[in-house]
Each structure stands twice: as structure tokens, then as C-alpha cells.
Design an enzyme around this catalytic site. Sequence first.
Site, mmCIF file in Angstrom:
data_model
loop_
_atom_site.group_PDB
_atom_site.id
_atom_site.type_symbol
_atom_site.label_atom_id
_atom_site.label_comp_id
_atom_site.label_asym_id
_atom_site.label_seq_id
_atom_site.Cartn_x
_atom_site.Cartn_y
_atom_site.Cartn_z
ATOM 1 N N ASP A 1 0.067 14.831 -28.888
ATOM 2 C CA ASP A 1 -1.253 15.032 -29.492
ATOM 3 C C ASP A 1 -1.669 16.494 -29.317
ATOM 4 O OD1 ASP A 1 -3.865 13.478 -30.463
ATOM 5 O OD2 ASP A 1 -4.474 15.019 -29.026
ATOM 6 N N TYR B 1 -6.550 23.785 -30.150
ATOM 7 C CA TYR B 1 -5.935 23.972 -28.840
ATOM 8 C C TYR B 1 -5.117 25.261 -28.745
ATOM 9 C CZ TYR B 1 -7.021 18.932 -28.409
ATOM 10 O OH TYR B 1 -7.638 17.705 -28.397
ATOM 11 N N LYS C 1 -5.083 18.149 -35.649
ATOM 12 C CA LYS C 1 -6.473 17.896 -36.056
ATOM 13 C C LYS C 1 -7.069 19.097 -36.767
ATOM 14 C CE LYS C 1 -6.848 15.354 -31.675
ATOM 15 N NZ LYS C 1 -6.220 16.212 -30.649
ATOM 16 N N HIS D 1 -11.439 16.381 -36.498
ATOM 17 C CA HIS D 1 -11.610 16.467 -35.046
ATOM 18 C C HIS D 1 -12.972 15.941 -34.561
ATOM 19 C CE1 HIS D 1 -9.827 18.987 -31.510
ATOM 20 N NE2 HIS D 1 -10.560 18.004 -31.031
HETATM 21 P P1 NAD Z 1 -7.348 13.235 -19.257
HETATM 22 O O1 NAD Z 1 -8.239 12.101 -18.975
HETATM 23 O O2 NAD Z 1 -5.968 12.992 -19.766
HETATM 24 O O3 NAD Z 1 -7.357 14.076 -17.943
HETATM 25 C C1 NAD Z 1 -6.494 15.153 -17.723
HETATM 26 C C2 NAD Z 1 -6.625 15.533 -16.258
HETATM 27 O O4 NAD Z 1 -6.357 14.381 -15.448
HETATM 28 C C3 NAD Z 1 -5.553 16.543 -15.883
HETATM 29 O O5 NAD Z 1 -6.031 17.862 -16.025
HETATM 30 C C4 NAD Z 1 -5.274 16.207 -14.442
HETATM 31 O O6 NAD Z 1 -6.150 16.925 -13.617
HETATM 32 C C5 NAD Z 1 -5.612 14.755 -14.328
HETATM 33 N N1 NAD Z 1 -4.380 13.913 -14.253
HETATM 34 C C6 NAD Z 1 -3.455 13.695 -15.226
HETATM 35 N N2 NAD Z 1 -2.516 12.854 -14.783
HETATM 36 C C7 NAD Z 1 -2.851 12.505 -13.511
HETATM 37 C C8 NAD Z 1 -2.273 11.669 -12.542
HETATM 38 N N3 NAD Z 1 -1.169 10.985 -12.775
HETATM 39 N N4 NAD Z 1 -2.900 11.563 -11.343
HETATM 40 C C9 NAD Z 1 -4.044 12.245 -11.094
HETATM 41 N N5 NAD Z 1 -4.636 13.050 -11.973
HETATM 42 C C10 NAD Z 1 -4.050 13.185 -13.192
HETATM 43 O O7 NAD Z 1 -8.162 14.198 -20.261
HETATM 44 P P2 NAD Z 1 -7.816 15.039 -21.557
HETATM 45 O O8 NAD Z 1 -6.666 15.935 -21.371
HETATM 46 O O9 NAD Z 1 -9.095 15.668 -21.981
HETATM 47 O O10 NAD Z 1 -7.459 13.912 -22.629
HETATM 48 C C11 NAD Z 1 -6.133 13.584 -23.019
HETATM 49 C C12 NAD Z 1 -5.816 14.175 -24.370
HETATM 50 O O11 NAD Z 1 -6.751 13.701 -25.338
HETATM 51 C C13 NAD Z 1 -5.976 15.684 -24.454
HETATM 52 O O12 NAD Z 1 -4.951 16.383 -23.788
HETATM 53 C C14 NAD Z 1 -6.028 15.860 -25.938
HETATM 54 O O13 NAD Z 1 -4.720 15.746 -26.496
HETATM 55 C C15 NAD Z 1 -6.922 14.696 -26.339
HETATM 56 N N6 NAD Z 1 -8.353 15.055 -26.418
HETATM 57 C C16 NAD Z 1 -8.975 14.935 -27.625
HETATM 58 C C17 NAD Z 1 -10.317 15.265 -27.752
HETATM 59 C C18 NAD Z 1 -10.988 15.109 -29.087
HETATM 60 O O14 NAD Z 1 -12.123 15.550 -29.249
HETATM 61 N N7 NAD Z 1 -10.350 14.479 -30.041
HETATM 62 C C19 NAD Z 1 -11.047 15.730 -26.654
HETATM 63 C C20 NAD Z 1 -10.404 15.843 -25.432
HETATM 64 C C21 NAD Z 1 -9.070 15.485 -25.330
#
Ligand code: NAD
Length: 286
Positions: free
Chosen positions: A53, A58, A83, A116
Site C-alpha cells: 500500500d 508518501y 492513491k 485518498h
Molecule cells: P500502523 O497502525 O500500521 O502503525 C505503525 C506503527 O506501529 C509503526 O511505526 C510501529 O511503531 C508500530 N508497529 C508496527 N508493527 C509493530 C509490531 N509488530 N509491534 C509493535 N509495534 C509495531 O499505522 P500506519 O502506518 O499509519 O497504517 C498502516 C498503513 O495504512 C500505512 O503505512 C499506509 O499504507 C496506510 N495509511 C493510510 C492512510 C489513509 O489516509 N488512507 C492513513 C494512514 C495510513
Amino acid sequence: MADHTHHAADVPQLALNSGYDIPQLGYGTFKVESAQAEKFVLEALQLGYRHIDTAALYGNEEGVGAAIRASGIPREELFVTTKLWNDRQSGDQPRQSLQESLDRLGLEYVDLFLIHWPAPANGQFVNAWKQLISLGDTDTVRSIGVSNFLVEHLEQLHAETGRLPAVDQIELHPRHQQREVVQWCQERGIRIEAWGPLGQGKYDIAEIPAIRDAAAAHGKTPAQVVLRWHIQNGNIVFPKSVNSSRIRENLEIFDFELSDAQIAQIDALDPGDGSGRVGHDPRTAN
Ligand code: NAD
């Protein structure tokens, strides 16, 4: 020669209303800069992830594309989402923006192209949706969808075009479960993609007893329990990490099952007043 010794992990495929399938677990790349994306997306692909994704916003599509090429994995085995950013919703900007994303990715097509955010103050998301519908008829896009759309935005799309998205990618995690939009989508065959599936690390899932206890009971980590909860609830997830052991850990969630009671305890963690949200409000973000 490319390393073909790695295999796709045992990730379920879900059918989309477009007729294509999507791997229920992928790798998210928000806040992963391009050079980092090249390294960690390749690592994820070698571990067995097949769904990536990304987004124009990004700034890492070039790194994602480089990782895909370096992996040597055939294109048809991968699922790539990008997106459309909010400032490209008007006129035929969506078409141009998609082509720019494809050029940066070095791909002929994306599997899924999303609006997005609705950015309702700009008044352009219906135009953008009409553009995506026409792109969906070309060989540059397989499935089309939206992100951060609430029921009011989805109803407007449907009223003005008669066409529903394949997915709605929304903020969804134990403290923010978005039941209204989830139910609306489930009733109409729209898949839910949960962004921020771990709450973006903005609250400590390991301190929540329902999560901690389930993790102890299954010999899993709190993150694995939360991801498993998403999977059993039917959500598509793509947790983000730039830590190799966590990237592996986040994939190892298909060898245990939460009980109905454990699911219900996590279902009960949303405070119910919107205060669990960690990201922007789709009604005002643009
Ligand atoms: P997430 O909930 O995946 O959190 C990421 C954070 O969680 C990492 O920085 C790390 O600190 C922690 N983490 C990850 N794996 C872990 C583990 N096994 N144990 C402990 N901590 C852990 O949040 P995200 O990255 O914001 O969301 C996932 C994906 O969703 C993004 O990378 C992106 O691709 C997408 N996204 C989309 C939007 C949108 O507006 N459409 C917004 C935010 C994110």
C-alpha cells in the site's frame, strides 16, 4: 539472478466487487521514505508479503517500484495500491496523477487506485470518482476505491454515479472502530481496509488487558493479536514497520485463532464517542 526461493505467505485472498482478489494482509508504507521503502518493501516481499500500500503523497513510489523489480516476483503475483492526493481531484488531474504514479512505480497498471480523502470543502470528490470510473475501464487500473469516506460521502458517490467503490480504506483499530461506515459497506459488498491497524503506535496496545491477556494465552505479541482481530473481523490490513523482526512478526498471524470471547473483548474497546481517533477527521481534512 533474482531470488525465487521465497514463497508467498499463507495470506487469505478476499474477492472484491470488481472481480479481482486482494490479499487480506499487506505491507503499508506511510512515512517510509523512498530509499527505506526500496529496502523494506524488498524485505517484505522476500518474507512472503504480496500486497503493498502506497500513495502519491508518501513520496516513495520510486522506492516501492525498485523493490518490486529487485524481488523478481512476477507482476501478476503482486497487489499494488496507490492513491490520488487531494489537490489532484479536479478536471482530468486524476488521470495525469495516475500516469505520474505509474511512471514512478515503473508499472503498467496498479491493482487498486483510491481517492485518498473526500476533502469535502473542495467539492471535487464526485468528479474524481467519475474519473476513476473511466480509468477503471482502461488497462492502467484494475479496481477503484476510496479512502476516508464516511457514509455521507459514499451516499453522494452512489447517488451521482450509481457506482460503488471496491474498498473504503479508513482509520480502524481497537479504539476507533467506525461501526456506521463499516456496516454500510458490509451491506453493499464494499471491503473495509483498516489503516492505522495498530493505532499508529499512538496508544500502547500492550497495556490493554483484553489484548495483553489474549497475547499471553496464545503465545503471541499484542500486535499479532490486534492484527488477528482485524483478520477475523474481515478487515484488510497493511501494518507499517521498518523493523525487520516486526515485519516478520506481522505476517505470522495465520497459525492461531482468537475465540469469540476474545474478539468480543477487543470489539468493546472503542469508547464510542469518537475520542479514540488518532488521525484526521474526514469531514474537515483536506
Ligand atoms: P500502523 O497502525 O500500521 O502503525 C505503525 C506503527 O506501529 C509503526 O511505526 C510501529 O511503531 C508500530 N508497529 C508496527 N508493527 C509493530 C509490531 N509488530 N509491534 C509493535 N509495534 C509495531 O499505522 P500506519 O502506518 O499509519 O497504517 C498502516 C498503513 O495504512 C500505512 O503505512 C499506509 O499504507 C496506510 N495509511 C493510510 C492512510 C489513509 O489516509 N488512507 C492513513 C494512514 C495510513
